[in-house]
Scaffold this motif. Sequence first.
Motif, PDB file in Angstrom:
ATOM      1  N   LYS A  62      11.821  -8.274  30.432  1.00 37.43           N
ATOM      2  CA  LYS A  62      10.577  -7.931  31.118  1.00 37.43           C
ATOM      3  C   LYS A  62       9.853  -6.778  30.429  1.00 37.43           C
ATOM      4  CE  LYS A  62      11.965  -9.608  35.615  1.00 37.43           C
ATOM      5  NZ  LYS A  62      12.111  -9.337  37.028  1.00 37.43           N
ATOM      6  N   LYS A  63      10.604  -5.957  29.695  1.00 37.46           N
ATOM      7  CA  LYS A  63      10.001  -4.894  28.895  1.00 37.46           C
ATOM      8  C   LYS A  63      10.644  -4.949  27.516  1.00 37.46           C
ATOM      9  CE  LYS A  63      12.990  -1.010  29.606  1.00 37.46           C
ATOM     10  NZ  LYS A  63      13.588  -1.275  28.320  1.00 37.46           N
ATOM     11  N   PRO A  64       9.909  -4.560  26.501  1.00 35.57           N
ATOM     12  CA  PRO A  64      10.487  -4.567  25.157  1.00 35.57           C
ATOM     13  C   PRO A  64      11.628  -3.557  25.046  1.00 35.57           C
ATOM     14  CG  PRO A  64       8.094  -4.251  25.080  1.00 35.57           C
ATOM     15  CD  PRO A  64       8.511  -4.142  26.511  1.00 35.57           C
ATOM     16  N   ASP A  65      12.587  -3.857  24.197  1.00 34.12           N
ATOM     17  CA  ASP A  65      13.676  -2.931  23.888  1.00 34.12           C
ATOM     18  C   ASP A  65      13.414  -2.440  22.461  1.00 34.12           C
ATOM     19  OD1 ASP A  65      16.014  -1.467  23.847  1.00 34.12           O
ATOM     20  OD2 ASP A  65      17.306  -3.208  23.497  1.00 34.12           O
ATOM     21  N   LEU A  66      12.881  -1.229  22.348  1.00 30.55           N
ATOM     22  CA  LEU A  66      12.478  -0.670  21.065  1.00 30.55           C
ATOM     23  C   LEU A  66      13.579   0.229  20.527  1.00 30.55           C
ATOM     24  CD1 LEU A  66      10.246  -0.268  18.925  1.00 30.55           C
ATOM     25  CD2 LEU A  66       9.408   1.633  20.336  1.00 30.55           C
ATOM     26  N   VAL A  67      13.973  -0.015  19.279  1.00 31.29           N
ATOM     27  CA  VAL A  67      15.030   0.747  18.631  1.00 31.29           C
ATOM     28  C   VAL A  67      14.481   1.399  17.372  1.00 31.29           C
ATOM     29  CG1 VAL A  67      17.290   0.586  17.497  1.00 31.29           C
ATOM     30  CG2 VAL A  67      16.822  -0.770  19.549  1.00 31.29           C
ATOM     31  N   ARG A  68      14.839   2.672  17.206  1.00 31.73           N
ATOM     32  CA  ARG A  68      14.457   3.430  16.014  1.00 31.73           C
ATOM     33  C   ARG A  68      15.722   3.673  15.192  1.00 31.73           C
ATOM     34  NH1 ARG A  68      12.486   9.459  17.022  1.00 31.73           N
ATOM     35  NH2 ARG A  68      14.729   9.840  17.028  1.00 31.73           N
ATOM     36  N   VAL A  69      15.614   3.460  13.886  1.00 32.25           N
ATOM     37  CA  VAL A  69      16.747   3.644  12.992  1.00 32.25           C
ATOM     38  C   VAL A  69      16.382   4.711  11.970  1.00 32.25           C
ATOM     39  CG1 VAL A  69      18.344   2.522  11.407  1.00 32.25           C
ATOM     40  CG2 VAL A  69      17.252   1.191  13.220  1.00 32.25           C
ATOM     41  N   GLY A  70      17.222   5.719  11.854  1.00 37.31           N
ATOM     42  CA  GLY A  70      16.974   6.776  10.889  1.00 37.31           C
ATOM     43  C   GLY A  70      18.260   7.490  10.529  1.00 37.31           C
ATOM     44  N   ILE A  71      18.108   8.612   9.890  1.00 35.99           N
ATOM     45  CA  ILE A  71      19.271   9.390   9.477  1.00 35.99           C
ATOM     46  C   ILE A  71      20.107   9.828  10.678  1.00 35.99           C
ATOM     47  CG2 ILE A  71      18.158  11.649   9.438  1.00 35.99           C
ATOM     48  CD1 ILE A  71      19.650  12.035   6.697  1.00 35.99           C
ATOM     49  N   ASP A  72      19.456   9.911  11.848  1.00 35.68           N
ATOM     50  CA  ASP A  72      20.164  10.302  13.072  1.00 35.68           C
ATOM     51  C   ASP A  72      20.765   9.108  13.806  1.00 35.68           C
ATOM     52  OD1 ASP A  72      17.666   9.312  13.775  1.00 35.68           O
ATOM     53  OD2 ASP A  72      17.298  10.810  15.318  1.00 35.68           O
ATOM     54  N   GLY A  73      20.776   7.937  13.182  1.00 35.85           N
ATOM     55  CA  GLY A  73      21.406   6.758  13.759  1.00 35.85           C
ATOM     56  C   GLY A  73      20.427   5.838  14.473  1.00 35.85           C
ATOM     57  N   PHE A  74      20.966   4.995  15.318  1.00 37.58           N
ATOM     58  CA  PHE A  74      20.201   4.023  16.092  1.00 37.58           C
ATOM     59  C   PHE A  74      19.908   4.611  17.460  1.00 37.58           C
ATOM     60  CE2 PHE A  74      22.351   1.617  12.915  1.00 37.58           C
ATOM     61  CZ  PHE A  74      21.570   0.512  12.661  1.00 37.58           C
ATOM     62  N   LYS A  75      18.629   4.644  17.819  1.00 40.32           N
ATOM     63  CA  LYS A  75      18.255   5.191  19.121  1.00 40.32           C
ATOM     64  C   LYS A  75      17.238   4.276  19.793  1.00 40.32           C
ATOM     65  CE  LYS A  75      19.448   9.888  18.212  1.00 40.32           C
ATOM     66  NZ  LYS A  75      19.142  11.262  18.461  1.00 40.32           N
ATOM     67  N   ARG A  76      17.333   4.226  21.112  1.00 48.10           N
ATOM     68  CA  ARG A  76      16.455   3.384  21.931  1.00 48.10           C
ATOM     69  C   ARG A  76      15.383   4.269  22.579  1.00 48.10           C
ATOM     70  NH1 ARG A  76      20.187   0.688  24.702  1.00 48.10           N
ATOM     71  NH2 ARG A  76      19.759  -1.239  23.610  1.00 48.10           N
ATOM     72  N   TYR A  77      14.152   3.737  22.650  1.00 44.70           N
ATOM     73  CA  TYR A  77      13.066   4.474  23.299  1.00 44.70           C
ATOM     74  C   TYR A  77      13.191   4.333  24.812  1.00 44.70           C
ATOM     75  CZ  TYR A  77       8.531   6.109  24.739  1.00 44.70           C
ATOM     76  OH  TYR A  77       7.532   6.823  25.346  1.00 44.70           O
ATOM     77  N   ASP A  78      13.179   5.487  25.495  1.00 38.51           N
ATOM     78  CA  ASP A  78      13.252   5.506  26.955  1.00 38.51           C
ATOM     79  C   ASP A  78      12.470   6.715  27.472  1.00 38.51           C
ATOM     80  OD1 ASP A  78      13.837   5.542  29.666  1.00 38.51           O
ATOM     81  OD2 ASP A  78      15.958   5.086  29.374  1.00 38.51           O
ATOM     82  N   PRO A  79      11.262   6.488  27.991  1.00 37.28           N
ATOM     83  CA  PRO A  79      10.427   7.605  28.441  1.00 37.28           C
ATOM     84  C   PRO A  79      10.937   8.288  29.702  1.00 37.28           C
ATOM     85  CG  PRO A  79       9.401   5.540  29.055  1.00 37.28           C
ATOM     86  CD  PRO A  79      10.603   5.205  28.210  1.00 37.28           C
ATOM     87  N   ARG A  80      11.993   7.767  30.314  1.00 35.35           N
ATOM     88  CA  ARG A  80      12.527   8.361  31.539  1.00 35.35           C
ATOM     89  C   ARG A  80      13.391   9.591  31.268  1.00 35.35           C
ATOM     90  NH1 ARG A  80      15.629   3.396  33.744  1.00 35.35           N
ATOM     91  NH2 ARG A  80      16.124   3.386  31.525  1.00 35.35           N
ATOM     92  N   VAL A  81      13.728   9.820  30.021  1.00 32.52           N
ATOM     93  CA  VAL A  81      14.550  10.981  29.660  1.00 32.52           C
ATOM     94  C   VAL A  81      13.736  11.921  28.776  1.00 32.52           C
ATOM     95  CG1 VAL A  81      16.732   9.728  29.877  1.00 32.52           C
ATOM     96  CG2 VAL A  81      15.572   9.802  27.678  1.00 32.52           C
TER      97      VAL A  81
END
Length: 80
Positions: free
Chosen positions: A13-32
Amino acid sequence: MAQYDYMVDTRGKKPDLVRVGIDGFKRYDPRVPEKWIGSKFLAAFAWGGGDWLWYDDITDFAAKDYITQIDEYWAAHMTD
């Protein structure tokens, strides 16, 4: 070279956006407060514990659009 690469899974129902960088794999979550958070699930993917089949590589520009979609989703679904 970009600082981050992005990928998205649009099956839910909502996209699951993942960012990959030197700090690893992280998911976007505006609730935190951090907005980008890691997870054991993403770490398992990184080490071969899952299938990236559902994630499409996207550009920085497209990631901004998905961030907007996710922000709007949570704005509509958050309760006070």
